[in-house]
Write an enzyme that holds these catalytic residues in place. Structure first.
Site, PDB file in Angstrom:
ATOM      1  N   TYR A 181     -49.894   6.097 -22.243  1.00 34.57           N
ATOM      2  CA  TYR A 181     -48.622   6.785 -22.028  1.00 34.57           C
ATOM      3  C   TYR A 181     -48.829   8.216 -21.544  1.00 34.57           C
ATOM      4  O   TYR A 181     -47.963   8.779 -20.883  1.00 34.57           O
ATOM      5  CB  TYR A 181     -47.815   6.832 -23.330  1.00 34.57           C
ATOM      6  CG  TYR A 181     -46.877   5.667 -23.550  1.00 34.57           C
ATOM      7  CD1 TYR A 181     -47.330   4.358 -23.463  1.00 34.57           C
ATOM      8  CD2 TYR A 181     -45.534   5.884 -23.854  1.00 34.57           C
ATOM      9  CE1 TYR A 181     -46.467   3.298 -23.679  1.00 34.57           C
ATOM     10  CE2 TYR A 181     -44.671   4.829 -24.071  1.00 34.57           C
ATOM     11  CZ  TYR A 181     -45.141   3.538 -23.980  1.00 34.57           C
ATOM     12  OH  TYR A 181     -44.277   2.488 -24.201  1.00 34.57           O
ATOM     13  N   ASP A 236     -53.701  -9.897 -27.960  1.00 34.26           N
ATOM     14  CA  ASP A 236     -53.054 -11.155 -27.553  1.00 34.26           C
ATOM     15  C   ASP A 236     -52.913 -12.081 -28.757  1.00 34.26           C
ATOM     16  O   ASP A 236     -51.858 -12.699 -28.978  1.00 34.26           O
ATOM     17  CB  ASP A 236     -53.811 -11.822 -26.388  1.00 34.26           C
ATOM     18  CG  ASP A 236     -55.308 -11.922 -26.591  1.00 34.26           C
ATOM     19  OD1 ASP A 236     -55.840 -11.304 -27.547  1.00 34.26           O
ATOM     20  OD2 ASP A 236     -55.970 -12.619 -25.797  1.00 34.26           O
ATOM     21  N   ASP A 245     -45.930  -0.380 -28.852  1.00 31.76           N
ATOM     22  CA  ASP A 245     -44.608  -0.488 -28.228  1.00 31.76           C
ATOM     23  C   ASP A 245     -44.212  -1.959 -28.136  1.00 31.76           C
ATOM     24  O   ASP A 245     -43.100  -2.349 -28.515  1.00 31.76           O
ATOM     25  CB  ASP A 245     -44.660   0.151 -26.830  1.00 31.76           C
ATOM     26  CG  ASP A 245     -43.338   0.036 -26.096  1.00 31.76           C
ATOM     27  OD1 ASP A 245     -42.297   0.276 -26.722  1.00 31.76           O
ATOM     28  OD2 ASP A 245     -43.362  -0.313 -24.896  1.00 31.76           O
ATOM     29  N   LYS A 250     -58.058  -4.305 -27.936  1.00 33.35           N
ATOM     30  CA  LYS A 250     -58.510  -5.251 -26.916  1.00 33.35           C
ATOM     31  C   LYS A 250     -59.967  -4.887 -26.647  1.00 33.35           C
ATOM     32  O   LYS A 250     -60.383  -4.598 -25.510  1.00 33.35           O
ATOM     33  CB  LYS A 250     -57.620  -5.134 -25.659  1.00 33.35           C
ATOM     34  CG  LYS A 250     -57.849  -6.210 -24.624  1.00 33.35           C
ATOM     35  CD  LYS A 250     -57.315  -7.593 -25.030  1.00 33.35           C
ATOM     36  CE  LYS A 250     -57.694  -8.640 -23.994  1.00 33.35           C
ATOM     37  NZ  LYS A 250     -57.338 -10.015 -24.383  1.00 33.35           N
ATOM     38  N   ASP A 277     -41.597  -4.470 -30.887  1.00 26.97           N
ATOM     39  CA  ASP A 277     -40.394  -5.200 -30.465  1.00 26.97           C
ATOM     40  C   ASP A 277     -40.444  -6.652 -30.939  1.00 26.97           C
ATOM     41  O   ASP A 277     -39.426  -7.212 -31.357  1.00 26.97           O
ATOM     42  CB  ASP A 277     -40.238  -5.172 -28.932  1.00 26.97           C
ATOM     43  CG  ASP A 277     -39.337  -4.032 -28.460  1.00 26.97           C
ATOM     44  OD1 ASP A 277     -39.230  -3.015 -29.184  1.00 26.97           O
ATOM     45  OD2 ASP A 277     -38.745  -4.153 -27.371  1.00 26.97           O
TER      46      ASP A 277
HETATM   47  C1  IPM Z   1     -39.861   2.870 -27.806  1.00 27.14           C
HETATM   48  C2  IPM Z   1     -39.314   2.852 -26.401  1.00 27.14           C
HETATM   49  C3  IPM Z   1     -39.931   4.015 -25.640  1.00 27.14           C
HETATM   50  C4  IPM Z   1     -41.423   3.784 -25.580  1.00 27.14           C
HETATM   51  C5  IPM Z   1     -39.349   4.254 -24.234  1.00 27.14           C
HETATM   52  C6  IPM Z   1     -37.848   4.367 -24.251  1.00 27.14           C
HETATM   53  C7  IPM Z   1     -39.966   5.475 -23.605  1.00 27.14           C
HETATM   54  O1  IPM Z   1     -39.554   1.635 -25.806  1.00 27.14           O
HETATM   55  O2  IPM Z   1     -39.685   3.887 -28.500  1.00 27.14           O
HETATM   56  O3  IPM Z   1     -40.456   1.863 -28.204  1.00 27.14           O
HETATM   57  O4  IPM Z   1     -41.906   3.070 -24.693  1.00 27.14           O
HETATM   58  O5  IPM Z   1     -42.117   4.320 -26.426  1.00 27.14           O
HETATM   59 MG    MG Z   2     -40.327   0.159 -27.118  1.00 29.65          MG
END
Ligand code: IPM
Ligand code: MG
Length: 359
Positions: free
Chosen positions: A141, A224, A248, A192, A252
């Site tokens: 990032y 993975d 990240d 990884k 999710d």
């Molecule tokens: C998160 C989001 C952010 C990230 C984006 C909005 C920059 O997806 O906080 O997980 O990728 O960190």
């Molecule tokens: Mg995110």
């Protein structure tokens, strides 16, 4: 001395859900002796429109001065065409790096009342309670060089750099080991290492620290496989620690296991436990302004703030209990609604939490 909380509602549903969390804070101030002051500032797309930058200097200054920050969400389709340097998301990345909020805690907890809302079978997810510790200020990032360049024959090439220093790996790993010590004493480091040198170093550094935490059982997993294990048998995990980008993605997945991303809070902490707290979900522009967004993730983010920055664990517990009560009452915003519940909107859900806090 009272502590300072900077409130950054942001874009989309941000202002609506943050308003409910502010009501919760005000209730704690009025009735439970919480000694805090709140200040508001602009962030994200709205800040770009008003000041020409998603993270104006005044907002950054207030953020530096604050003890804790509560952020709603940033972003929306109207800002997607902007240059990457001034897109609303840059405000998030800017706050993370300027304030050195390197440790991102993303719990994935399944409330029993919502087991039916998960996309996985209840027996696979019931009782899920895990914590993803995501490195937040390094890795691909932020790595340099980055950009898009034109090669000699005229073709363009995009590039980013995945870099981790030993010191960066060590501080996030220590933060995860300490969290594991307060939970079920199990830490899984995700990398990884079979392909990427930077994460081979990650694995070595994390392993080297294990002897300092003999009460924590450390394991390693390739990313993975970790993605697969999260949907196959998520309850094998207690604490997971990983890089910025893997975290990240995996967070999710973990969020969705709990049925609704609308339920999950997060904390981003610096070395002194100063923190920025925000729901994991985004600005949901499709439902903004309709009064239907779920404020519980933001309210639970206040609970995390009380726990990690304000050292008020009893008040944090009160919020968690109050949220449990409103779920027991069957109150559901549309994102967590199922047949047997009572459908409510953002404000009614916030009011119900405040009422449950008082009783
Ligand atoms: C998160 C989001 C952010 C990230 C984006 C909005 C920059 O997806 O906080 O997980 O990728 O960190
Ligand atoms: Mg995110």
């Amino acid at each position: 001395m009272s502590k300072n909380i900077l409130i950054l509602p942001g874009d989309g549903i941000g202002p609506e859900i943050v308003a409910e969390a502010v009501k919760v804070i005000e209730c704690l101030q009025a009735e439970f002796g919480l000694d805090v002051m709140m200040e508001h500032a602009d962030v994200g797309g709205g800040a770009y429109d008003a000041h020409g930058h998603p993270l104006p200097d005044t907002t950054l200054g207030l953020a530096r001065a604050a003890d804790a920050i509560l952020l709603g969400a940033v972003g929306g389709p109207q800002w997607e065409g902007l240059d990457i340097a001034v897109r609303p998301e840059r405000a998030l990345l800017g706050l993370r790096s300027e304030l050195a909020l390197f440790s991102n805690l993303r719990p994935a907890v399944l409330f029993d009342q919502l087991a039916g809302a998960s996309s996985l079978r209840p027996e696979i997810v019931a009782g899920l309670d895990m914590m993803i510790v995501r490195e937040l200020t390094g890795g691909i990032y932020f790595g340099q060089p980055r950009g898009v360049r034109t090669l000699e024959h005229g073709e363009r090439q995009g590039f980013n750099t995945l870099v981790y220093k030993e010191s960066e790996i060590e501080r996030i790993a220590r933060s995860a080991f300490v969290i594991a010590q307060k939970r079920a004493h199990k830490l899984c480091s995700v990398d990884k290492a079979n392909v990427l040198e930077s994460t081979e170093l990650w694995r070595q550094c994390v392993s080297d620290l294990a002897s300092d935490y003999p009460d924590v059982e450390l394991s390693h997993m390739y990313v993975d496989n970790a993605a697969m294990q999260l949907v196959r048998a998520p309850k094998q995990f207690d604490v997971m620690v990983t890089t910025n980008m893997f975290g990240d993605i995996l967070s999710d997945i973990a969020a969705m296991l709990t049925g609704s991303i609308g339920m999950l809070p997060s904390a981003s902490l610096d070395a002194e436990a100063k923190g920025m707290y925000e729901p994991i979900h985004g600005s949901a522009p499709d439902i903004a302004g309709q009064g239907v967004a779920n404020p519980l993730a933001t309210i639970l983010s206040v609970a995390m703030m009380l726990r990690y920055t304000l050292s008020e664990p009893a008040l944090a517990e009160r919020i968690d209990v109050a949220v449990g009560k409103v779920l027991d009452q069957g109150l559901r915003t549309p994102d967590i609604y199922s047949q047997d519940g009572t459908r409510v909107g953002t404000v009614a859900m916030g009011d119900a939490v405040v009422l449950a806090l008082r009783t």
